[in-house]
Motif scaffolding. Sequence first.
Motif, PDB file in Angstrom:
ATOM      1  N   GLN A 163      47.557   6.252  -2.662  1.00 41.96           N
ATOM      2  CA  GLN A 163      46.055   6.304  -2.393  1.00 41.96           C
ATOM      3  C   GLN A 163      45.813   5.252  -1.077  1.00 41.96           C
ATOM      4  O   GLN A 163      45.287   5.937  -0.215  1.00 41.96           O
ATOM      5  N   ARG A 164      46.435   4.052  -1.296  1.00 32.07           N
ATOM      6  CA  ARG A 164      46.322   3.225   0.003  1.00 32.07           C
ATOM      7  C   ARG A 164      47.012   3.724   1.299  1.00 32.07           C
ATOM      8  O   ARG A 164      46.271   3.454   2.390  1.00 32.07           O
ATOM      9  N   ASP A 165      48.020   4.362   1.214  1.00 35.25           N
ATOM     10  CA  ASP A 165      48.770   4.827   2.319  1.00 35.25           C
ATOM     11  C   ASP A 165      47.892   5.968   2.955  1.00 35.25           C
ATOM     12  O   ASP A 165      47.576   5.905   4.075  1.00 35.25           O
ATOM     13  N   VAL A 194      34.356  -4.653  11.765  1.00 32.16           N
ATOM     14  CA  VAL A 194      35.420  -5.426  10.911  1.00 32.16           C
ATOM     15  C   VAL A 194      36.877  -5.799  11.836  1.00 32.16           C
ATOM     16  O   VAL A 194      37.372  -6.552  12.017  1.00 32.16           O
ATOM     17  N   ARG A 195      37.298  -4.605  12.276  1.00 31.36           N
ATOM     18  CA  ARG A 195      38.409  -4.414  13.188  1.00 31.36           C
ATOM     19  C   ARG A 195      38.255  -5.259  14.602  1.00 31.36           C
ATOM     20  O   ARG A 195      39.138  -6.294  15.030  1.00 31.36           O
ATOM     21  N   GLU A 196      37.264  -5.066  15.008  1.00 32.73           N
ATOM     22  CA  GLU A 196      37.106  -5.836  16.560  1.00 32.73           C
ATOM     23  C   GLU A 196      37.344  -7.270  16.207  1.00 32.73           C
ATOM     24  O   GLU A 196      38.092  -7.901  16.979  1.00 32.73           O
ATOM     25  N   TYR A 230      42.120  -9.375   6.443  1.00 30.77           N
ATOM     26  CA  TYR A 230      41.332  -8.372   6.021  1.00 30.77           C
ATOM     27  C   TYR A 230      40.814  -8.545   4.645  1.00 30.77           C
ATOM     28  O   TYR A 230      39.756  -8.326   4.308  1.00 30.77           O
ATOM     29  N   ARG A 231      41.714  -9.169   4.127  1.00 29.17           N
ATOM     30  CA  ARG A 231      41.329  -9.529   2.621  1.00 29.17           C
ATOM     31  C   ARG A 231      40.303 -10.549   2.390  1.00 29.17           C
ATOM     32  O   ARG A 231      39.500 -10.505   1.851  1.00 29.17           O
ATOM     33  N   ALA A 232      40.322 -11.555   3.510  1.00 26.03           N
ATOM     34  CA  ALA A 232      39.291 -12.849   3.389  1.00 26.03           C
ATOM     35  C   ALA A 232      37.992 -11.838   3.627  1.00 26.03           C
ATOM     36  O   ALA A 232      37.002 -12.327   2.947  1.00 26.03           O
ATOM     37  N   GLY A 261      51.038  -6.318   9.970  1.00 21.22           N
ATOM     38  CA  GLY A 261      49.898  -5.594   9.592  1.00 21.22           C
ATOM     39  C   GLY A 261      50.054  -4.219   9.542  1.00 21.22           C
ATOM     40  O   GLY A 261      50.992  -3.513   9.161  1.00 21.22           O
ATOM     41  N   ARG A 262      48.868  -3.284  10.022  1.00 23.93           N
ATOM     42  CA  ARG A 262      49.137  -1.945  10.182  1.00 23.93           C
ATOM     43  C   ARG A 262      49.081  -1.411  11.742  1.00 23.93           C
ATOM     44  O   ARG A 262      49.568  -0.093  11.922  1.00 23.93           O
ATOM     45  N   ASP A 263      48.341  -2.159  12.568  1.00 23.97           N
ATOM     46  CA  ASP A 263      48.096  -1.604  13.870  1.00 23.97           C
ATOM     47  C   ASP A 263      48.533  -2.604  14.894  1.00 23.97           C
ATOM     48  O   ASP A 263      48.200  -2.672  15.990  1.00 23.97           O
ATOM     49  N   ILE A 264      49.513  -3.222  14.687  1.00 22.05           N
ATOM     50  CA  ILE A 264      50.013  -4.713  15.662  1.00 22.05           C
ATOM     51  C   ILE A 264      50.518  -3.900  16.819  1.00 22.05           C
ATOM     52  O   ILE A 264      50.387  -4.301  17.946  1.00 22.05           O
ATOM     53  N   ASP A 303      49.910 -13.283   8.926  1.00 23.57           N
ATOM     54  CA  ASP A 303      49.694 -12.208   7.944  1.00 23.57           C
ATOM     55  C   ASP A 303      48.431 -11.676   7.980  1.00 23.57           C
ATOM     56  O   ASP A 303      47.254 -12.088   7.670  1.00 23.57           O
ATOM     57  N   THR A 304      48.301 -10.450   9.123  1.00 25.92           N
ATOM     58  CA  THR A 304      46.933 -10.044   9.246  1.00 25.92           C
ATOM     59  C   THR A 304      46.154  -9.336   7.952  1.00 25.92           C
ATOM     60  O   THR A 304      44.948  -9.678   8.060  1.00 25.92           O
ATOM     61  N   GLY A 305      47.155  -8.853   7.143  1.00 27.52           N
ATOM     62  CA  GLY A 305      46.321  -8.423   6.031  1.00 27.52           C
ATOM     63  C   GLY A 305      45.625  -9.296   5.462  1.00 27.52           C
ATOM     64  O   GLY A 305      44.642  -8.958   4.931  1.00 27.52           O
ATOM     65  N   GLN A 342      44.636   6.197   2.820  1.00 28.82           N
ATOM     66  CA  GLN A 342      43.623   5.740   3.399  1.00 28.82           C
ATOM     67  C   GLN A 342      43.710   4.832   4.717  1.00 28.82           C
ATOM     68  O   GLN A 342      43.064   5.207   5.823  1.00 28.82           O
ATOM     69  N   ASP A 343      44.971   4.089   4.621  1.00 24.06           N
ATOM     70  CA  ASP A 343      45.405   3.370   6.013  1.00 24.06           C
ATOM     71  C   ASP A 343      46.024   4.362   7.046  1.00 24.06           C
ATOM     72  O   ASP A 343      45.896   4.159   8.049  1.00 24.06           O
ATOM     73  N   MET A 344      46.586   5.454   6.517  1.00 22.58           N
ATOM     74  CA  MET A 344      46.991   6.204   7.612  1.00 22.58           C
ATOM     75  C   MET A 344      46.103   7.371   8.355  1.00 22.58           C
ATOM     76  O   MET A 344      46.080   7.972   9.288  1.00 22.58           O
ATOM     77  N   ASN A 345      44.965   7.556   7.541  1.00 25.88           N
ATOM     78  CA  ASN A 345      44.135   8.614   7.920  1.00 25.88           C
ATOM     79  C   ASN A 345      42.733   8.212   8.374  1.00 25.88           C
ATOM     80  O   ASN A 345      41.653   8.937   8.687  1.00 25.88           O
ATOM     81  N   ARG A 346      42.628   6.920   8.458  1.00 24.10           N
ATOM     82  CA  ARG A 346      41.432   6.369   9.017  1.00 24.10           C
ATOM     83  C   ARG A 346      41.347   6.819  10.437  1.00 24.10           C
ATOM     84  O   ARG A 346      42.106   7.093  11.177  1.00 24.10           O
ATOM     85  N   GLU A 347      40.030   6.489  11.123  1.00 17.94           N
ATOM     86  CA  GLU A 347      39.873   7.210  12.459  1.00 17.94           C
ATOM     87  C   GLU A 347      40.140   6.106  13.394  1.00 17.94           C
ATOM     88  O   GLU A 347      40.874   6.391  14.581  1.00 17.94           O
TER      89      GLU A 347
HETATM   90  O1   DC Z   1      48.826  -5.919   4.011  1.00 17.56           O
HETATM   91  P1   DC Z   1      48.080  -6.103   2.834  1.00 17.56           P
HETATM   92  O2   DC Z   1      48.159  -5.012   1.916  1.00 17.56           O
HETATM   93  O3   DC Z   1      47.478  -7.354   2.784  1.00 17.56           O
HETATM   94  O4   DC Z   1      46.369  -5.440   3.672  1.00 17.56           O
HETATM   95  C1   DC Z   1      45.369  -5.259   3.064  1.00 17.56           C
HETATM   96  C2   DC Z   1      44.618  -3.995   3.641  1.00 17.56           C
HETATM   97  O5   DC Z   1      44.273  -4.642   4.948  1.00 17.56           O
HETATM   98  C3   DC Z   1      45.303  -2.829   4.151  1.00 17.56           C
HETATM   99  O6   DC Z   1      45.414  -1.863   2.897  1.00 17.56           O
HETATM  100  C4   DC Z   1      44.582  -2.190   5.295  1.00 17.56           C
HETATM  101  C5   DC Z   1      44.064  -3.565   5.985  1.00 17.56           C
HETATM  102  N1   DC Z   1      44.873  -3.994   7.171  1.00 17.56           N
HETATM  103  C6   DC Z   1      44.547  -3.409   8.335  1.00 17.56           C
HETATM  104  O7   DC Z   1      43.824  -2.428   8.355  1.00 17.56           O
HETATM  105  N2   DC Z   1      45.188  -3.795   9.312  1.00 17.56           N
HETATM  106  C7   DC Z   1      45.951  -4.541   9.458  1.00 17.56           C
HETATM  107  N3   DC Z   1      46.246  -5.217  10.455  1.00 17.56           N
HETATM  108  C8   DC Z   1      46.377  -5.427   8.252  1.00 17.56           C
HETATM  109  C9   DC Z   1      45.829  -5.032   7.063  1.00 17.56           C
END
Ligand code: DC
Length: 219
Positions: free
Chosen positions: A177-179, A106-108, A37-39, A127-130, A32-34, A181-186
């Motif tokens: 709001q979260r969608d 953070v992502r790297e 990011y949460r940690a 996750g979001r970018d797997i 669970d990669t989220g 943010q997650d869909m429109n980041r660079e």
């Molecule tokens: O899946 P989650 O709600 O636990 O993830 C929390 C946040 O972490 C999510 O809003 C965006 C970020 N995230 C990310 O950018 N890339 C991932 N692979 C997983 C999560």
Amino acid sequence: MAFNIAVDGPAGAGKSTIARKVAEALSCIYVDTGAMYRAMALFFLREGILPEDEKAISEACDRITVTLSSREGEQQVFLNGENVNGLIRTEEVGIMASRTSVYGRVREKLTQLQREMARTTDLIMDGRDIGTCVLPEAQVKVYLTASVETRGKRRFLELQEKGQECELEKICQDIRQRDMQDMNREISPLRQAEDAVLIDSSDMTIEEVVAEILALVRK
Ligand code: DC
């Protein structure tokens, strides 16, 4: 090469519930990669760093080590050696994770760790970018989504069950709001990989979604 399944999708689509069941059925690891990011977000919160302060966040990354292990089949996340599993599931940490995951440092850091795990281990990673960035060569890719209303209702019931006070409309607003943010980041925004199979779980049971993914694996 290890066998990798990539599952991406917006918050509340049911990724973790489903990925966990698929992992069980295939006897492979679920990552669970989220949670990773949460940690990191928890660390920034504890340090009092503001989400808009990219410089402080990037510097703080050098002081963070995130590791994963498994206990009775459940993923455990460690932040600098401390098990933080019980501390990262709050809305506050989720929002902070969404806001701080936009930064390259953070992502790297986490992408590197995730690729390392997937190189040698059969796993399903969500996750979001797997599928688009972390594991572009994954053998199976799924983009799991559901309508905002469905996701909001699921979250509402979850919170109610825990006895927490909540309001459906506010939950739906947070999801939108979260969608956004997650869909429109660079860097590595949430989107469906070209070769990912789209599954809309709005009108499906968990078992139906799991069966569809297992069928994709068998194919
Ligand atoms: O899946 P989650 O709600 O636990 O993830 C929390 C946040 O972490 C999510 O809003 C965006 C970020 N995230 C990310 O950018 N890339 C991932 N692979 C997983 C999560």
